[in-house]
Design an enzyme around this catalytic site. Sequence first.
Site, PDB file in Angstrom:
ATOM      1  N   TYR A  55       0.833  -1.216   0.000  1.00 59.29           N
ATOM      2  CA  TYR A  55       0.000   0.000   0.000  1.00 59.29           C
ATOM      3  C   TYR A  55       0.855   1.248   0.000  1.00 59.29           C
ATOM      4  O   TYR A  55       1.649   1.419   0.901  1.00 59.29           O
ATOM      5  CB  TYR A  55      -0.927   0.038   1.215  1.00 59.29           C
TER       6      TYR A  55
HETATM    7  N1  LIG Z   1      -7.656  -7.361   0.478  1.00 55.19           N
HETATM    8  C1  LIG Z   1      -7.782  -6.503  -0.494  1.00 55.19           C
HETATM    9  O1  LIG Z   1      -7.548  -6.822  -1.670  1.00 55.19           O
HETATM   10  C2  LIG Z   1      -8.246  -5.101  -0.196  1.00 55.19           C
HETATM   11  C3  LIG Z   1      -8.711  -4.288  -1.246  1.00 55.19           C
HETATM   12  C4  LIG Z   1      -9.109  -2.977  -0.944  1.00 55.19           C
HETATM   13  C5  LIG Z   1      -9.042  -2.530   0.356  1.00 55.19           C
HETATM   14  N2  LIG Z   1      -8.579  -3.352   1.340  1.00 55.19           N
HETATM   15  C6  LIG Z   1      -8.503  -2.862   2.746  1.00 55.19           C
HETATM   16  O2  LIG Z   1      -9.768  -2.342   3.071  1.00 55.19           O
HETATM   17  C7  LIG Z   1      -9.624  -1.004   3.565  1.00 55.19           C
HETATM   18  C8  LIG Z   1     -10.841  -0.212   3.168  1.00 55.19           C
HETATM   19  O3  LIG Z   1     -10.948  -0.169   1.766  1.00 55.19           O
HETATM   20  P1  LIG Z   1     -11.708   1.008   1.032  1.00 55.19           P
HETATM   21  O4  LIG Z   1     -10.986   2.295   1.263  1.00 55.19           O
HETATM   22  O5  LIG Z   1     -11.966   0.525  -0.345  1.00 55.19           O
HETATM   23  O6  LIG Z   1     -13.062   0.990   1.901  1.00 55.19           O
HETATM   24  P2  LIG Z   1     -14.384   1.838   2.030  1.00 55.19           P
HETATM   25  O7  LIG Z   1     -14.637   1.838   3.503  1.00 55.19           O
HETATM   26  O8  LIG Z   1     -15.417   1.281   1.134  1.00 55.19           O
HETATM   27  O9  LIG Z   1     -14.072   3.294   1.498  1.00 55.19           O
HETATM   28  C9  LIG Z   1     -13.429   4.231   2.316  1.00 55.19           C
HETATM   29  C10 LIG Z   1     -13.543   5.595   1.666  1.00 55.19           C
HETATM   30  O10 LIG Z   1     -14.911   6.004   1.654  1.00 55.19           O
HETATM   31  C11 LIG Z   1     -14.968   7.399   1.785  1.00 55.19           C
HETATM   32  N3  LIG Z   1     -15.772   7.712   2.966  1.00 55.19           N
HETATM   33  C12 LIG Z   1     -15.769   7.141   4.161  1.00 55.19           C
HETATM   34  N4  LIG Z   1     -16.649   7.731   4.988  1.00 55.19           N
HETATM   35  C13 LIG Z   1     -17.208   8.729   4.264  1.00 55.19           C
HETATM   36  C14 LIG Z   1     -18.169   9.710   4.529  1.00 55.19           C
HETATM   37  N5  LIG Z   1     -18.752   9.790   5.729  1.00 55.19           N
HETATM   38  N6  LIG Z   1     -18.512  10.566   3.555  1.00 55.19           N
HETATM   39  C15 LIG Z   1     -17.922  10.484   2.349  1.00 55.19           C
HETATM   40  N7  LIG Z   1     -17.002   9.585   2.027  1.00 55.19           N
HETATM   41  C16 LIG Z   1     -16.654   8.715   2.978  1.00 55.19           C
HETATM   42  C17 LIG Z   1     -13.550   7.906   1.966  1.00 55.19           C
HETATM   43  O11 LIG Z   1     -13.064   8.284   0.677  1.00 55.19           O
HETATM   44  P3  LIG Z   1     -12.007   9.496   0.507  1.00 55.19           P
HETATM   45  O12 LIG Z   1     -10.770   9.044   1.216  1.00 55.19           O
HETATM   46  O13 LIG Z   1     -11.849   9.576  -0.981  1.00 55.19           O
HETATM   47  O14 LIG Z   1     -12.644  10.696   1.141  1.00 55.19           O
HETATM   48  C18 LIG Z   1     -12.837   6.669   2.467  1.00 55.19           C
HETATM   49  O15 LIG Z   1     -11.452   6.680   2.223  1.00 55.19           O
HETATM   50  C19 LIG Z   1      -8.301  -0.513   2.992  1.00 55.19           C
HETATM   51  O16 LIG Z   1      -7.732   0.509   3.803  1.00 55.19           O
HETATM   52  C20 LIG Z   1      -7.473  -1.772   3.020  1.00 55.19           C
HETATM   53  O17 LIG Z   1      -6.921  -1.941   4.318  1.00 55.19           O
HETATM   54  C21 LIG Z   1      -8.204  -4.632   1.093  1.00 55.19           C
END
Ligand SMILES: NC(=O)c1ccc[n+]([C@@H]2O[C@H](COP(=O)([O-])OP(=O)(O)OC[C@H]3O[C@@H](n4cnc5c(N)ncnc54)[C@H](OP(=O)(O)O)[C@@H]3O)[C@@H](O)[C@H]2O)c1
Length: 329
Positions: A55
Amino acid sequence: MRYRTIGTGAARRRVSALCLGAMKLGGVMDDSASFAILDRFLEAGGTFIDTANNYRFWEPGCTPDDSEALLGRWRAARGADLPEELVIATKVGARPTVAGGGAESWEGLSRSAVAAAAEGSRRRLGVERIDLYYPHVEDRAVPLEETVDALSELVEAGTVGLLGASNHAAWRLERARGLAEAPGRHRYQVLQLRYSYLQPRADLPLPEAAHVHATRDHLDFVREENAAGRDTAVVAYTPLLMGAYTSADKQLSRAYDHPGTRARLAALDEVAAQTGATRNQVVLSWLIDHDPPIIPLVGVSRTAHVDEAVEAADLRLTADQRRILDEAE
Ligand SMILES: NC(=O)c1ccc[n+]([C@@H]2O[C@H](COP(=O)([O-])OP(=O)(O)OC[C@H]3O[C@@H](n4cnc5c(N)ncnc54)[C@H](OP(=O)(O)O)[C@@H]3O)[C@@H](O)[C@H]2O)c1
């Protein structure tokens, strides 16, 4: 905050019902903003953090070391103030072996790649033992037996606590479970998959090519494992669909363009209005009390995101509200 247990026997750990994704911490986000997010999560009772050894290599201005190295600096800075129960999970397999490389150059899951990657992660995180270690993606060029052996050797050596598997097909998990019955081998006790309230069409690809969405088969497998006494936890990434539930500028991909999405968004709004919670919070609560139980792995880039998510851990939907959500199709 609510809590769950992951793993069985001596490797069993108690973790918060929410896991914090550190994918966006470090790199282009400075230490002060990243530390503030981590501190806020801990203050709210959070004890489960997720990272990976890649990451965010794909982000301009970032390297594959950034998130783990940031967590290492935070651990060093907070020292004795860190709770003993803190669990930091990391992953191996999808780190480019050449600068600027993509999936074609990922390190993979051979015995030598796993052993070298674990050393790198331990060094960056500043830990003797990685609490929870996942193969990030499958590597079908390497016999599954070799990968299970390589990961099990780390557990036997005490440099890894628990094993999990991320982005694996259900049949591969069952195959790995069978292999892990041999003495000296360890099974995957935590599964990390993409999952949320809205369901994508299974016949269309997700734009994020490496993402594997949880299927009925995965959930069925987990229920059966739990019933057989081989407790298996599910950690769901991208539960907030990267912000698409709440931000009009974040578009859902083509796989979500079907009538079920419209019905489910209407149900979400109905329950959100009844509870006074946000769409995101209803989704997180729905996941936490799911059958099988799910630990949402939320992404954050601001402390306000942490606050919204941790409040959701205390939101309990009524049976009627769950029915409204479950029956929307
Ligand atoms: N195993 C895998 O292949 C894999 C793949 C993907 C992710 N992951 C893990 O899963 C974690 C989460 O993934 P994700 O970032 O895709 O998850 P997510 O929880 O679906 O998206 C998080 C994003 O949503 C937005 N958000 C959150 N709360 C909000 C609100 N109240 N209002 C507006 N926007 C909001 C923010 O975007 P902005 O930052 O743009 O504001 C935040 O960064 C990662 O950090 C990683 O550790 C694992």
